[in-house]
Scaffold this motif. Sequence first.
Motif, PDB file in Angstrom:
ATOM      1  N   UNK A 164      39.147   5.388  33.068  1.00 37.30           N
ATOM      2  CA  UNK A 164      38.782   6.085  31.830  1.00 37.30           C
ATOM      3  C   UNK A 164      38.633   5.070  30.688  1.00 37.30           C
ATOM      4  N   UNK A 165      39.567   4.148  30.584  1.00 37.26           N
ATOM      5  CA  UNK A 165      39.523   3.160  29.491  1.00 37.26           C
ATOM      6  C   UNK A 165      38.275   2.291  29.574  1.00 37.26           C
ATOM      7  N   UNK A 166      37.897   1.876  30.782  1.00 38.89           N
ATOM      8  CA  UNK A 166      36.683   1.067  30.946  1.00 38.89           C
ATOM      9  C   UNK A 166      35.435   1.859  30.560  1.00 38.89           C
ATOM     10  N   UNK A 167      35.400   3.110  30.965  1.00 38.05           N
ATOM     11  CA  UNK A 167      34.243   3.959  30.634  1.00 38.05           C
ATOM     12  C   UNK A 167      34.144   4.166  29.133  1.00 38.05           C
ATOM     13  N   UNK A 168      35.273   4.445  28.481  1.00 37.30           N
ATOM     14  CA  UNK A 168      35.268   4.635  27.029  1.00 37.30           C
ATOM     15  C   UNK A 168      34.860   3.359  26.292  1.00 37.30           C
ATOM     16  N   UNK A 169      35.328   2.221  26.790  1.00 35.69           N
ATOM     17  CA  UNK A 169      35.019   0.945  26.143  1.00 35.69           C
ATOM     18  C   UNK A 169      33.519   0.647  26.172  1.00 35.69           C
ATOM     19  N   UNK A 170      32.809   1.153  27.178  1.00 31.49           N
ATOM     20  CA  UNK A 170      31.372   0.909  27.284  1.00 31.49           C
ATOM     21  C   UNK A 170      30.571   1.710  26.257  1.00 31.49           C
ATOM     22  N   UNK A 171      31.162   2.792  25.751  1.00 35.77           N
ATOM     23  CA  UNK A 171      30.512   3.634  24.741  1.00 35.77           C
ATOM     24  C   UNK A 171      29.101   4.037  25.173  1.00 35.77           C
ATOM     25  N   UNK A 172      28.984   4.396  26.449  1.00 34.34           N
ATOM     26  CA  UNK A 172      27.692   4.757  27.039  1.00 34.34           C
ATOM     27  C   UNK A 172      27.882   6.015  27.881  1.00 34.34           C
ATOM     28  N   UNK A 173      27.342   7.130  27.426  1.00 34.83           N
ATOM     29  CA  UNK A 173      27.523   8.408  28.107  1.00 34.83           C
ATOM     30  C   UNK A 173      27.059   8.366  29.557  1.00 34.83           C
ATOM     31  N   UNK A 174      26.069   7.547  29.853  1.00 31.71           N
ATOM     32  CA  UNK A 174      25.562   7.500  31.225  1.00 31.71           C
ATOM     33  C   UNK A 174      26.591   6.925  32.208  1.00 31.71           C
ATOM     34  N   UNK A 175      27.619   6.254  31.698  1.00 29.06           N
ATOM     35  CA  UNK A 175      28.660   5.697  32.553  1.00 29.06           C
ATOM     36  C   UNK A 175      29.743   6.715  32.881  1.00 29.06           C
ATOM     37  N   UNK A 176      29.773   7.824  32.156  1.00 30.47           N
ATOM     38  CA  UNK A 176      30.760   8.877  32.408  1.00 30.47           C
ATOM     39  C   UNK A 176      30.324   9.717  33.592  1.00 30.47           C
ATOM     40  N   UNK A 177      31.219  10.548  34.065  1.00 33.29           N
ATOM     41  CA  UNK A 177      30.928  11.393  35.219  1.00 33.29           C
ATOM     42  C   UNK A 177      30.079  12.599  34.862  1.00 33.29           C
ATOM     43  N   UNK A 178      29.882  13.446  35.845  1.00 33.48           N
ATOM     44  CA  UNK A 178      29.114  14.665  35.649  1.00 33.48           C
ATOM     45  C   UNK A 178      29.852  15.607  34.712  1.00 33.48           C
TER      46      UNK A 178
END
Length: 85
Positions: free
Chosen positions: A36-50
Amino acid sequence: NLVDIWIVGQGFLKQMVRVMTGTAVGLAMGAQKGSILEILAQRDRTQAGQTAPAQGLTLVDVFFGKVVGIHALIERASKGYCFSV
């Protein structure tokens, strides 16, 4: 299997809780890489899940001007003080 995910905050954007839920489930099931922390750090919605479907999501309570801890919310929910969205 039943999964309980509790999210508490001061405000949410449209479908934000559904995206967070879908991402957490995807990570737990191994369908998504990272954390979760890595995904949030990217600040890119496309990196989040469905986006999780709305079925099964429940709004427990709404508080105005009062901060309530997660344990108080769980206790209220266990007593039936919930309503479905």
